[in-house]
Design an enzyme around this catalytic site. Structure first.
Site, mmCIF file in Angstrom:
data_model
loop_
_atom_site.group_PDB
_atom_site.id
_atom_site.type_symbol
_atom_site.label_atom_id
_atom_site.label_comp_id
_atom_site.label_asym_id
_atom_site.label_seq_id
_atom_site.Cartn_x
_atom_site.Cartn_y
_atom_site.Cartn_z
ATOM 1 N N GLU A 97 0.849 -1.193 0.000
ATOM 2 C CA GLU A 97 0.000 0.000 0.000
ATOM 3 C C GLU A 97 0.883 1.240 0.000
ATOM 4 O O GLU A 97 2.026 1.210 0.457
ATOM 5 C CB GLU A 97 -0.923 -0.060 1.245
ATOM 6 C CG GLU A 97 -1.795 1.141 1.500
ATOM 7 C CD GLU A 97 -2.816 1.451 0.402
ATOM 8 O OE1 GLU A 97 -2.439 1.486 -0.777
ATOM 9 O OE2 GLU A 97 -3.978 1.703 0.759
ATOM 10 N N ASP A 98 0.345 2.339 -0.530
ATOM 11 C CA ASP A 98 1.134 3.577 -0.586
ATOM 12 C C ASP A 98 1.267 4.226 0.789
ATOM 13 O O ASP A 98 2.363 4.559 1.228
ATOM 14 C CB ASP A 98 0.543 4.564 -1.609
ATOM 15 C CG ASP A 98 -0.944 4.857 -1.416
ATOM 16 O OD1 ASP A 98 -1.570 4.303 -0.476
ATOM 17 O OD2 ASP A 98 -1.499 5.632 -2.212
ATOM 18 N N ASP A 101 -3.142 5.966 6.573
ATOM 19 C CA ASP A 101 -3.538 7.255 7.131
ATOM 20 C C ASP A 101 -4.441 6.985 8.346
ATOM 21 O O ASP A 101 -3.945 6.698 9.427
ATOM 22 C CB ASP A 101 -4.233 8.037 6.016
ATOM 23 C CG ASP A 101 -4.593 9.452 6.377
ATOM 24 O OD1 ASP A 101 -3.853 10.071 7.139
ATOM 25 O OD2 ASP A 101 -5.620 9.954 5.879
ATOM 26 N N LYS A 129 1.414 7.425 8.449
ATOM 27 C CA LYS A 129 1.086 8.705 9.085
ATOM 28 C C LYS A 129 0.380 8.396 10.411
ATOM 29 O O LYS A 129 -0.847 8.474 10.498
ATOM 30 C CB LYS A 129 0.098 9.430 8.169
ATOM 31 C CG LYS A 129 0.546 10.775 7.629
ATOM 32 C CD LYS A 129 -0.647 11.526 7.078
ATOM 33 C CE LYS A 129 -0.640 11.634 5.584
ATOM 34 N NZ LYS A 129 -1.791 12.434 5.068
ATOM 35 N N PHE A 150 0.130 16.443 3.724
ATOM 36 C CA PHE A 150 -0.427 15.815 2.529
ATOM 37 C C PHE A 150 0.689 15.565 1.520
ATOM 38 O O PHE A 150 1.375 16.472 1.083
ATOM 39 C CB PHE A 150 -1.553 16.638 1.904
ATOM 40 C CG PHE A 150 -2.361 15.793 0.969
ATOM 41 C CD1 PHE A 150 -3.355 14.961 1.459
ATOM 42 C CD2 PHE A 150 -2.072 15.762 -0.390
ATOM 43 C CE1 PHE A 150 -4.056 14.119 0.609
ATOM 44 C CE2 PHE A 150 -2.772 14.920 -1.248
ATOM 45 C CZ PHE A 150 -3.773 14.101 -0.745
ATOM 46 N N ARG A 163 1.347 11.608 -9.476
ATOM 47 C CA ARG A 163 1.724 10.212 -9.189
ATOM 48 C C ARG A 163 3.083 9.874 -9.795
ATOM 49 O O ARG A 163 3.783 8.997 -9.318
ATOM 50 C CB ARG A 163 0.682 9.240 -9.765
ATOM 51 C CG ARG A 163 -0.673 9.282 -9.086
ATOM 52 C CD ARG A 163 -1.500 8.088 -9.551
ATOM 53 N NE ARG A 163 -2.918 8.241 -9.280
ATOM 54 C CZ ARG A 163 -3.521 7.941 -8.128
ATOM 55 N NH1 ARG A 163 -2.808 7.500 -7.115
ATOM 56 N NH2 ARG A 163 -4.823 8.095 -7.987
HETATM 57 P P1 IMP Z 1 -6.988 5.398 5.171
HETATM 58 O O1 IMP Z 1 -8.132 4.441 5.054
HETATM 59 O O2 IMP Z 1 -7.399 6.703 5.801
HETATM 60 O O3 IMP Z 1 -5.764 4.826 5.839
HETATM 61 O O4 IMP Z 1 -6.701 5.802 3.687
HETATM 62 C C1 IMP Z 1 -5.533 5.618 3.081
HETATM 63 C C2 IMP Z 1 -5.682 6.101 1.648
HETATM 64 O O5 IMP Z 1 -5.918 7.520 1.604
HETATM 65 C C3 IMP Z 1 -4.375 5.886 0.927
HETATM 66 O O6 IMP Z 1 -4.380 4.651 0.252
HETATM 67 C C4 IMP Z 1 -4.333 7.058 -0.032
HETATM 68 O O7 IMP Z 1 -4.997 6.730 -1.232
HETATM 69 C C5 IMP Z 1 -5.103 8.157 0.642
HETATM 70 N N1 IMP Z 1 -4.211 9.122 1.318
HETATM 71 C C6 IMP Z 1 -4.046 9.283 2.641
HETATM 72 N N2 IMP Z 1 -3.145 10.236 2.922
HETATM 73 C C7 IMP Z 1 -2.692 10.682 1.728
HETATM 74 C C8 IMP Z 1 -1.703 11.663 1.334
HETATM 75 O O8 IMP Z 1 -1.037 12.334 2.158
HETATM 76 N N3 IMP Z 1 -1.519 11.830 0.012
HETATM 77 C C9 IMP Z 1 -2.203 11.117 -0.928
HETATM 78 N N4 IMP Z 1 -3.129 10.189 -0.625
HETATM 79 C C10 IMP Z 1 -3.378 9.966 0.694
HETATM 80 MG MG MG Z 2 -4.743 4.380 -1.841
#
Ligand code: IMP
Ligand code: MG
Length: 175
Positions: A97-98, A101, A129, A150, A163
């Site tokens: 995963e990237d 969050d 994060k 961000f 990207r």
């Molecule tokens: P989560 O369910 O809140 O953990 O969502 C994670 C997803 O939100 C990641 O797979 C990203 O697609 C997006 N995301 C969260 N933070 C960022 C950021 O700082 N930049 C770009 N995409 C983000």
């Molecule tokens: Mg994502």
């Protein structure tokens, strides 16, 4: 209008960290075959580089999901837009995963994958994060732990842009 992007990790720093992760994964999965599950679109660039640094057989599989919510925060209700095209029973899964969050997306997805009977499910995230975490996610391999900013680049987007940047940056949106 052009957004200002400041570099957080250079291309060299990211590539070096990915090589380290690849070496660690190679060691810890020794003797096994890995089925890499790349979460589209954000993890595509990272997954390709990581796979090249793993000296074991690696199958590449892809999933795409979206989560309902507002623009900046996921709700935890995750919809699978593109599913794996084969069973994962008995496989050694490495989810790539990237960024983690709030953790809602991964928390939900890992449960779904575990229900399909794999031998194991490990998680590798380029970025973590932790300040934003709402639900627990155990990350087995982390590229960088970052503050609540961000991020774009190396697969991560802001409104589908950036990207393709070869580094990890912070976007400062112009008003
Ligand atoms: P989560 O369910 O809140 O953990 O969502 C994670 C997803 O939100 C990641 O797979 C990203 O697609 C997006 N995301 C969260 N933070 C960022 C950021 O700082 N930049 C770009 N995409 C983000
Ligand atoms: Mg994502």
């Amino acid at each position: 209008m052009a957004d200002k992007i400041s570099i957080m990790y250079t291309e060299e720093e990211v590539d070096k960290r990915i090589a380290e992760l690849g070496a660690q994964i190679t060691k810890e999965f020794a003797g096994k075959e890995i089925t890499m599950v790349c979460i589209l679109k954000g993890a595509a660039a990272f997954a390709c580089e990581l796979a090249k640094r793993i000296e074991l057989p690696v199958e590449m599989e892809y999933m795409r999901c979206s989560s309902y919510g507002n623009e900046t925060e996921s709700s935890g209700v995750v919809k699978i837009d593109l599913d794996l095209d084969r069973p994962i029973r008995g496989k050694n899964i490495l989810v790539v995963e990237d960024i983690i969050d709030t953790g809602r997306t991964m928390n939900y997805l890992i449960d779904i994958l575990k229900d399909r009977g794999p031998a194991e499910v490990k998680l590798c995230a380029l970025l973590d994060k932790p300040d934003r975490r709402v639900v627990d996610v155990s990350i087995d391999y982390t590229g960088f732990v970052i503050p609540d900013e961000f991020i774009v680049g190396y697969g991560l987007d802001y409104a589908q842009k950036y990207r393709n940047l070869p580094y990890i940056g912070i976007v400062e949106v112009e008003e």
